[in-house]
Design a protein around this motif. Structure first.
Motif, PDB file in Angstrom:
ATOM      1  N   VAL A  25     -13.489 167.847  63.470  1.00 28.37           N
ATOM      2  CA  VAL A  25     -13.642 168.712  64.635  1.00 28.37           C
ATOM      3  C   VAL A  25     -12.313 169.310  65.090  1.00 28.37           C
ATOM      4  O   VAL A  25     -12.161 170.531  65.190  1.00 28.37           O
ATOM      5  CB  VAL A  25     -14.292 167.922  65.792  1.00 28.37           C
ATOM      6  CG1 VAL A  25     -14.398 168.786  67.038  1.00 28.37           C
ATOM      7  CG2 VAL A  25     -15.667 167.407  65.370  1.00 28.37           C
ATOM      8  N   ASP A  26     -11.327 168.456  65.380  1.00 28.49           N
ATOM      9  CA  ASP A  26     -10.062 168.967  65.923  1.00 28.49           C
ATOM     10  C   ASP A  26      -9.279 169.781  64.891  1.00 28.49           C
ATOM     11  O   ASP A  26      -8.522 170.679  65.236  1.00 28.49           O
ATOM     12  CB  ASP A  26      -9.197 167.813  66.446  1.00 28.49           C
ATOM     13  CG  ASP A  26      -9.824 167.176  67.689  1.00 28.49           C
ATOM     14  OD1 ASP A  26     -10.591 167.873  68.380  1.00 28.49           O
ATOM     15  OD2 ASP A  26      -9.559 165.983  67.938  1.00 28.49           O
ATOM     16  N   GLN A  27      -9.464 169.430  63.623  1.00 31.44           N
ATOM     17  CA  GLN A  27      -8.739 170.132  62.562  1.00 31.44           C
ATOM     18  C   GLN A  27      -9.437 171.417  62.129  1.00 31.44           C
ATOM     19  O   GLN A  27      -8.850 172.241  61.437  1.00 31.44           O
ATOM     20  CB  GLN A  27      -8.575 169.210  61.342  1.00 31.44           C
ATOM     21  CG  GLN A  27      -7.701 168.005  61.594  1.00 31.44           C
ATOM     22  CD  GLN A  27      -8.450 166.856  62.300  1.00 31.44           C
ATOM     23  OE1 GLN A  27      -9.649 166.941  62.579  1.00 31.44           O
ATOM     24  NE2 GLN A  27      -7.731 165.792  62.590  1.00 31.44           N
ATOM     25  N   ASN A  28     -10.719 171.546  62.480  1.00 33.65           N
ATOM     26  CA  ASN A  28     -11.532 172.691  62.057  1.00 33.65           C
ATOM     27  C   ASN A  28     -11.537 172.823  60.528  1.00 33.65           C
ATOM     28  O   ASN A  28     -11.213 173.865  59.962  1.00 33.65           O
ATOM     29  CB  ASN A  28     -11.034 173.988  62.724  1.00 33.65           C
ATOM     30  CG  ASN A  28     -12.055 175.119  62.620  1.00 33.65           C
ATOM     31  OD1 ASN A  28     -13.179 174.924  62.161  1.00 33.65           O
ATOM     32  ND2 ASN A  28     -11.651 176.316  63.031  1.00 33.65           N
ATOM     33  N   VAL A  29     -11.912 171.700  59.898  1.00 32.45           N
ATOM     34  CA  VAL A  29     -12.043 171.634  58.435  1.00 32.45           C
ATOM     35  C   VAL A  29     -13.455 171.150  58.118  1.00 32.45           C
ATOM     36  O   VAL A  29     -13.904 170.144  58.682  1.00 32.45           O
ATOM     37  CB  VAL A  29     -11.016 170.643  57.825  1.00 32.45           C
ATOM     38  CG1 VAL A  29     -11.270 170.445  56.327  1.00 32.45           C
ATOM     39  CG2 VAL A  29      -9.585 171.124  58.059  1.00 32.45           C
ATOM     40  N   LEU A  30     -14.160 171.861  57.241  1.00 30.51           N
ATOM     41  CA  LEU A  30     -15.503 171.450  56.834  1.00 30.51           C
ATOM     42  C   LEU A  30     -15.538 171.185  55.335  1.00 30.51           C
ATOM     43  O   LEU A  30     -15.247 172.074  54.535  1.00 30.51           O
ATOM     44  CB  LEU A  30     -16.532 172.543  57.165  1.00 30.51           C
ATOM     45  CG  LEU A  30     -17.956 172.288  56.626  1.00 30.51           C
ATOM     46  CD1 LEU A  30     -18.587 171.052  57.259  1.00 30.51           C
ATOM     47  CD2 LEU A  30     -18.845 173.516  56.842  1.00 30.51           C
ATOM     48  N   HIS A  31     -15.876 169.943  54.954  1.00 27.78           N
ATOM     49  CA  HIS A  31     -16.140 169.607  53.541  1.00 27.78           C
ATOM     50  C   HIS A  31     -17.649 169.741  53.339  1.00 27.78           C
ATOM     51  O   HIS A  31     -18.426 169.026  53.958  1.00 27.78           O
ATOM     52  CB  HIS A  31     -15.673 168.172  53.263  1.00 27.78           C
ATOM     53  CG  HIS A  31     -15.626 167.813  51.799  1.00 27.78           C
ATOM     54  ND1 HIS A  31     -16.595 168.179  50.900  1.00 27.78           N
ATOM     55  CD2 HIS A  31     -14.697 167.125  51.069  1.00 27.78           C
ATOM     56  CE1 HIS A  31     -16.289 167.718  49.690  1.00 27.78           C
ATOM     57  NE2 HIS A  31     -15.130 167.083  49.771  1.00 27.78           N
ATOM     58  N   THR A  32     -18.034 170.647  52.464  1.00 29.40           N
ATOM     59  CA  THR A  32     -19.463 170.945  52.283  1.00 29.40           C
ATOM     60  C   THR A  32     -20.123 170.116  51.197  1.00 29.40           C
ATOM     61  O   THR A  32     -21.319 170.259  50.969  1.00 29.40           O
ATOM     62  CB  THR A  32     -19.652 172.419  51.879  1.00 29.40           C
ATOM     63  OG1 THR A  32     -19.005 172.605  50.603  1.00 29.40           O
ATOM     64  CG2 THR A  32     -19.074 173.363  52.913  1.00 29.40           C
ATOM     65  N   GLY A  33     -19.349 169.258  50.493  1.00 29.97           N
ATOM     66  CA  GLY A  33     -19.929 168.638  49.308  1.00 29.97           C
ATOM     67  C   GLY A  33     -20.365 169.716  48.326  1.00 29.97           C
ATOM     68  O   GLY A  33     -19.851 170.845  48.338  1.00 29.97           O
ATOM     69  N   ASP A  34     -21.334 169.374  47.486  1.00 27.32           N
ATOM     70  CA  ASP A  34     -21.746 170.311  46.429  1.00 27.32           C
ATOM     71  C   ASP A  34     -22.784 171.335  46.894  1.00 27.32           C
ATOM     72  O   ASP A  34     -23.373 172.031  46.067  1.00 27.32           O
ATOM     73  CB  ASP A  34     -22.278 169.544  45.218  1.00 27.32           C
ATOM     74  CG  ASP A  34     -21.153 169.059  44.311  1.00 27.32           C
ATOM     75  OD1 ASP A  34     -19.980 169.318  44.632  1.00 27.32           O
ATOM     76  OD2 ASP A  34     -21.457 168.430  43.277  1.00 27.32           O
ATOM     77  N   THR A  35     -23.001 171.449  48.195  1.00 27.56           N
ATOM     78  CA  THR A  35     -23.843 172.568  48.653  1.00 27.56           C
ATOM     79  C   THR A  35     -23.112 173.896  48.449  1.00 27.56           C
ATOM     80  O   THR A  35     -23.726 174.950  48.491  1.00 27.56           O
ATOM     81  CB  THR A  35     -24.230 172.432  50.139  1.00 27.56           C
ATOM     82  OG1 THR A  35     -23.058 172.494  50.957  1.00 27.56           O
ATOM     83  CG2 THR A  35     -24.973 171.131  50.384  1.00 27.56           C
ATOM     84  N   TYR A  36     -21.796 173.835  48.222  1.00 25.36           N
ATOM     85  CA  TYR A  36     -20.987 175.043  48.019  1.00 25.36           C
ATOM     86  C   TYR A  36     -20.010 174.811  46.883  1.00 25.36           C
ATOM     87  O   TYR A  36     -19.266 173.827  46.895  1.00 25.36           O
ATOM     88  CB  TYR A  36     -20.228 175.354  49.322  1.00 25.36           C
ATOM     89  CG  TYR A  36     -19.151 176.414  49.250  1.00 25.36           C
ATOM     90  CD1 TYR A  36     -19.310 177.566  48.475  1.00 25.36           C
ATOM     91  CD2 TYR A  36     -17.976 176.270  49.974  1.00 25.36           C
ATOM     92  CE1 TYR A  36     -18.321 178.528  48.421  1.00 25.36           C
ATOM     93  CE2 TYR A  36     -16.980 177.234  49.930  1.00 25.36           C
ATOM     94  CZ  TYR A  36     -17.154 178.359  49.146  1.00 25.36           C
ATOM     95  OH  TYR A  36     -16.176 179.316  49.094  1.00 25.36           O
ATOM     96  N   TRP A  37     -20.048 175.701  45.863  1.00 28.87           N
ATOM     97  CA  TRP A  37     -19.031 175.725  44.817  1.00 28.87           C
ATOM     98  C   TRP A  37     -18.311 177.052  44.973  1.00 28.87           C
ATOM     99  O   TRP A  37     -18.952 178.115  44.990  1.00 28.87           O
ATOM    100  CB  TRP A  37     -19.654 175.625  43.416  1.00 28.87           C
ATOM    101  CG  TRP A  37     -20.161 174.258  43.050  1.00 28.87           C
ATOM    102  CD1 TRP A  37     -20.477 173.232  43.886  1.00 28.87           C
ATOM    103  CD2 TRP A  37     -20.434 173.789  41.724  1.00 28.87           C
ATOM    104  NE1 TRP A  37     -20.912 172.149  43.162  1.00 28.87           N
ATOM    105  CE2 TRP A  37     -20.901 172.467  41.830  1.00 28.87           C
ATOM    106  CE3 TRP A  37     -20.332 174.342  40.453  1.00 28.87           C
ATOM    107  CZ2 TRP A  37     -21.266 171.695  40.729  1.00 28.87           C
ATOM    108  CZ3 TRP A  37     -20.687 173.588  39.350  1.00 28.87           C
ATOM    109  CH2 TRP A  37     -21.144 172.275  39.479  1.00 28.87           C
TER     110      TRP A  37
END
Ligand SMILES: [Zn+2]
Length: 323
Positions: A204-216
């Motif tokens: 949240v505070d870093q504004n970083v999203l790890h999407t896993g393999d839903t996104y390549w």
């Protein structure tokens, strides 16, 4: 099913785990792209063997969040004052290099490991990370999948149940807000997309999203229909991710260039929608999967997206199955 000549599958730069193995030209024959992929790749063995030689590259993202690239899926790490949080564990054979990369970020132990889904190139390292003291969190279905034998048809591989230490013990099936090591996290449960166990992890505070393999990022994706994935689920997952991000968000894909953004995620989503619609139109005309592959419904995207292990023909077959 009509036949399509096996495409030449260059393995140079192959990056499902960024292994960079030597080129292997697939022997000629008359198989569908999907059959060729399964038969020719020996994918799981090759990734595990090659991971032992893989180098780990560390990317500094933002606010104590780092990215480790080179062992299976992209691994995110948050470094807190007294402990680390890992998102995905990579391939076990890379353990010494992951340990070294983690140590370079500080002496804090990994307290929590979060799996984005059950696939081996993200959860293979669960057992050793747990043995070093981490609690494993994941979607309910990751736990369920790792507890049982799993067959992935497109990899022509059957996975035995995982060792007890590799099984997630804190699981969930709806969105969850938590704080670990002083880091606020939103755990996003996608509807079945790449598999039926996909989550995203938003720092949240870093504004970083790890999407896993839903996104390549920048490459046609794999869709694992064997364990609940679908093209429409992939599209819906991208829409959920897009609703979470802004122009400053660092978006980490499961595979592909690991430091991405909203515009690239949007381009991936739009490509999925266009290919899905093209393939659906042809399938509704009564065309077989081989006829649809031969019609090249991905043609205008291939130069950009078709340069990786999921070839245009294979991706067309994966989409055809779901429309
Ligand atoms: Zn996967």
């Amino acid at each position: 099913m009509s036949s399509t000549q096996v495409p030449k599958l260059s393995r140079r730069g192959f990056c499902l785990c960024c292994v960079g193995v030597a080129s292997i030209g697939v022997a000629g024959g008359w198989l569908s792209p999907r059959e060729a992929y399964a038969e020719a790749h020996q994918l799981v063995h090759m990734i595990r063997d090659s991971a032992a030689k893989a180098d780990i590259t560390t990317h500094k993202l933002r606010g104590g969040v780092y990215l480790l690239e080179g062992s299976g899926g992209n691994i995110a790490v948050f470094v807190g004052a007294t402990g680390k949080v890992m998102v995905d564990a990579g391939i076990t054979a890379t353990r010494p290099k992951i340990v070294k990369a983690l140590g370079a970020l500080g002496n804090q132990p990994v307290k929590t490991l979060i799996n984005t889904h059950w696939h081996f190139d993200h959860a293979d390292g669960n057992e050793w990370v747990h043995a070093e003291g981490a609690t494993i969190m994941a979607h309910d279905n990751t736990r369920a999948r790792l507890l049982e034998t799993q067959r992935v048809e497109d990899w022509d591989f059957t996975f035995p149940p995982s060792a007890p230490g590799a099984i997630p013990t804190e699981t969930f099936s709806s969105d969850k807000k938590i704080e670990l090591e002083g880091c606020k996290l939103h755990l996003l449960c996608y509807e079945p997309a790449h598999t039926d166990s996909d989550i995203g992890v938003y720092f949240v505070d870093q504004n970083v999203l790890h999407t896993g393999d839903t996104y390549w990022n920048g490459i046609y994706p794999f869709i694992d229909y064997s364990t609940g994935g679908s093209i429409n689920g992939k599209i819906a997952a991208c829409e959920k991710s897009l609703s979470m991000v802004d122009d400053r968000t660092i978006v980490v894909p499961g595979h592909g260039n690991p430091v991405s953004n909203k515009a690239e995620l949007r381009a991936f989503h739009d490509m999925l929608v266009a290919v899905r619609d093209n393939v659906a139109t042809l399938k509704k005309k009564g065309m077989s999967v081989g006829e649809v592959v031969a019609a090249k419904p991905t043609a205008k995207f291939d130069a950009k997206w078709g340069q990786f292990v999921i070839t245009p023909g294979l991706f067309t077959e994966l989409v055809y199955e779901g429309v």
